[in-house]
Scaffold this active site. Structure first.
Site, short mmCIF file in Angstrom:
data_model
loop_
_atom_site.label_atom_id
_atom_site.label_comp_id
_atom_site.label_asym_id
_atom_site.label_seq_id
_atom_site.Cartn_x
_atom_site.Cartn_y
_atom_site.Cartn_z
CB VAL A 28 72.15 19.54 -31.89
CG1 VAL A 28 72.54 18.19 -32.45
CG2 VAL A 28 70.63 19.68 -31.81
CB CYS A 29 77.07 21.73 -31.72
SG CYS A 29 76.42 22.08 -33.36
CB THR A 30 76.22 21.60 -26.37
OG1 THR A 30 76.39 22.96 -26.77
CG2 THR A 30 76.67 21.42 -24.93
CG LEU A 41 82.12 18.87 -30.17
CD1 LEU A 41 81.05 18.98 -31.21
CD2 LEU A 41 83.03 20.06 -30.17
#
Ligand code: BEZ
Length: 212
Positions: free
Chosen positions: A44-46, A49
């Site tokens: 999800v963080c990928t 960002l």
């Protein structure tokens, strides 16, 4: 204690993917978005960002500098940035803070122990050019944020900082806005003339004013 709207956003020095920086100096006269994510090399963080990098021109048009943060070290950030660029078809060039000692996470209350004892949650802070906190929200690790919504609220914050108006539910840039209750209807009539639409004495719309 957590930060509240109108508080001065705490200043800090930090190691980041673009070098060491002092937060307030880095922001200068710009608006700022400081946001934490739980960990590098997570799916999800990928996407978060990557989306932020894709919106680089939109943030720049609004005079906003973006900074991300996790408690992972710099070497991990650098490796992961390559993956983000590759998989999200973009170039991450905003700073990612390596907050290994949790200094910033503590200042901004980004670790919520009942969610995770060690990882930062998805906190996001919007800071004005006066370094005051204008808006914050927190999402859990399992829910990626909507960065189009972040741009929408920045549009509202910047507009309402300049004009005595507020933005209604689901407002989008260019739509009618609301005259704030502190402006009398007589004053609103004098200012907006036939553009003023009075639905109720407390519910008065005008076309979106131009940005100064
Ligand atoms: C993610 O970024 O995909 C993620 C991180 C921590 C927990 C769950 C998801």
């Amino acid at each position: 204690m957590s930060l509240r709207l109108g508080d001065t956003a705490p200043d800090f020095k930090a190691k980041t993917s673009i070098g060491e920086l002092s937060f307030h100096d880095y922001l200068g006269d710009s608006w700022g978005v400081l946001f934490s994510h739980p960990a590098d090399y997570t799916p999800v963080c990928t996407t978060e960002l990557g989306r932020t990098a894709q919106l680089k021109d939109e943030f720049a048009r609004r005079n906003v500098k973006v900074l991300a943060l996790s408690v992972d070290p710099l070497d991990k950030h650098h490796g992961w940035i390559n993956d983000i660029n590759e998989t999200q078809h973009t170039t991450v060039d905003f700073p990612i803070i390596a907050d290994e000692d949790r200094n910033v996470a503590t200042l901004y209350d980004m670790i919520h122990p009942n969610a995770s004892a060690t990882a930062t949650v998805r906190s996001l802070f919007i800071i004005g050019p006066d370094k005051k906190l204008k808006l914050s929200f927190t999402y859990p690790a399992s829910t990626g944020r909507n960065f189009t919504e972040v741009l929408r609220v920045i549009d509202s914050l910047q507009l309402t900082a300049e004009h005595s108006v507020a933005t209604p539910a689901d407002w989008q840039h260019g739509e009618d806005v609301i005259v704030v209750p502190s402006v009398s209807t007589d004053d609103a009539k004098a200012k907006y003339g036939d553009d003023l639409k009075i639905v109720k004495p407390y519910l008065r719309y005008v076309p979106q004013p131009k940005k100064k």
